[in-house]
Write an enzyme that holds these catalytic residues in place. Structure first.
Site, PDB file in Angstrom:
ATOM      1  CB  THR A  93      -0.938   0.028   1.235  1.00  0.00           C
ATOM      2  OG1 THR A  93      -0.151  -0.162   2.432  1.00  0.00           O
ATOM      3  CG2 THR A  93      -1.984  -1.053   1.153  1.00  0.00           C
ATOM      4  CB  CYS A 271       6.739   0.978   7.352  1.00  0.00           C
ATOM      5  SG  CYS A 271       6.461  -0.671   6.689  1.00  0.00           S
TER       6      CYS A 271
END
Length: 446
Positions: A93, A271
């Site tokens: 994502t 991240c």
């Protein structure tokens, strides 16, 4: 009958999860839409570096000598749908290009592709980091598309992997969080995670939104802690204080703790930066953007550290980079990884190169990925080769190999014995004794 597990997406998260599930005794089928990756994994080879992961993979991939045979890989959605009782969605994502928001296209595509092949009661488990509210939407879409209807359930089980410790974090997690909508979903996940639960891993059952928020909240807190100590480093430099001693002193307070209090060039990777920004974007969509305005400054402090390191390097070589040789030790965003995504080390190297410096980079594991991102930088096969002829050396990724370097040996090949420790991980006394001018972020000059 033992549960059969599929893992959708075989990147860093998916490959680790698939190998770990096989290690826990399950039959596992990994799915990826890239045939080359499936073929590589089928040979027991990893397309990325993660300590212990390739060895674990080889212990279980079907067809390899001495393997359990519990792990296979495919490109077929039909095969995956027919095989699995529990399907883990582990796709990427990333941050949307030119926006803060998260790109959900890979997750959406995975659900859209898998659902039509779910003909019996099954559980689809999201592990990808997604904006809060995604699970409820995906659960509805799953029930619409699956022949099994509402018996194709969704759960959310966020991952908390640390690169360099991913195998350990999957097999022996420090907590397991599951967002579920039924007792059946919780029961299935208890069965999947029976081994770590038996060893005492905490089990937290939530609704969908809370499970989605846990990962972004955890990453935002860690980013805040890192940027806090980096802000203190800025104050220490202005006041001639020592941020390392400051961090040691406040770290003894058990409410604060010592972890993530090492000042330096800041955080990067795939991240923390993108999760932080996606969290801010989603809060804005929910009308709660004021709750997270402080995260903008966290992000700003982090990016400012990179520019500050460039300024320190420019100052060290006399005010300009033209004609100067700069050695950069480190390319990955952290040690024990080959990940160079949003790497502070590569960002600093690239900035200096664009300002006219002759930059040579060395990293124990990240050279190939670094070359793909910055092909115009110079690369050396060893640390010694990287620093040869350097006017200044920048230590930007805290690999053990760099901490164990001999300053005297390096001093014999550099043009000037100047080192900037962007990670506060080297021994200042050792380097200064060897005749180096040592400087670190947030520490006195001598």
């Amino acid at each position: 009958m033992p549960l059969k597990i599929t893992v959708i997406g075989t990147g860093y998260l998916g490959a680790t999860h698939a190998a770990a599930m096989a290690e826990l005794g399950f039959e596992v089928l990994g799915l990826d839409i890239v045939p080359e990756k499936v073929e590589m994994l089928g040979r027991g080879e990893m397309p990325l570096y993660e300590p212990g992961l390739e060895e674990l993979l080889r212990q279980h991939v079907a067809g390899l000598p001495g393997s359990s045979g519990r792990l296979r890989f495919t490109t077929s959605w039909e095969e995956a749908g027919a095989f699995g009782d529990v399907h883990f969605v582990c796709v990427n994502t990333p941050q949307k290009h030119g926006e803060y928001a998260c790109d959900m296209s890979y997750v959406d595509s995975a659900v859209e592709s898998l659902a039509p092949h779910l003909t019996r009661p099954t559980l689809v488990v999201g592990k990808s980091t997604v904006p809060v509210g995604s699970a409820a939407r995906l659960a509805k879409r799953l029930a619409e598309l699956a022949p099994a209807g509402e018996e194709a359930e969704l759960a959310w089980n966020p991952e908390f992997l640390r690169e360099g410790f991913a195998v350990q974090d999957t097999l022996r997690p420090d907590r397991l969080v599951v967002g579920v909508a039924s007792e059946r979903a919780e029961s299935l996940l208890r069965e999947v995670y029976a081994a770590p639960l038996a060893e005492g891993t905490p089990w937290v059952v939530t609704d969908y939104p809370t499970a989605e928020l846990v990962k972004t909240a955890a990453n935002s807190f860690l980013a805040t802690k890192i940027s806090f100590i980096n802000a203190m480093a800025e104050i220490c430099e202005a006041a001639d204080g020592d941020v390392v001693k400051l961090a040691e002193a406040i770290g003894y307070d058990e409410r604060i703790g010592k972890k993530f209090l090492r000042a330096g060039v800041g955080f990067g990777g795939g991240c923390l930066p993108k999760d932080l920004r996606a969290f801010m974007a989603r809060a804005g969509e929910l009308g709660a953007d004021q709750a997270l305005t402080f995260l903008r400054e966290i992000d700003s402090i982090n990016m400012r550290r990179r520019g500050h390191m460039v300024e320190l390097a420019r100052e060290a070589v006399g005010g300009g980079f033209l004609g100067k040789r700069v050695a950069v030790l480190g390319a990955t965003f952290k040690p024990d990884s080959d990940d160079v995504r949003d790497s502070p080390a590569l960002n600093v190297a690239g900035q200096i190169h664009l300002q006219g410096g002759q930059v040579t980079v060395y990293d124990p594991k990240g050279m190939e990925n670094a070359r793909r991102v910055f092909p115009t930088l110079g690369y050396a096969p060893t640390a010694l080769d990287a620093v040869r002829g350097a006017d200044v050396v920048l230590h930007l990724t805290e690999w053990r190999e760099f901490r164990e370097l001999d300053p005297a040996t390096l001093g014999e090949v550099v043009t000037h014995r100047r080192i900037l420790d962007g990670r506060n991980a080297l021994d200042p006394e050792l380097w200064r004794k060897a005749g180096w001018t040592y400087r670190a972020l947030g520490r006195p000059r001598a």
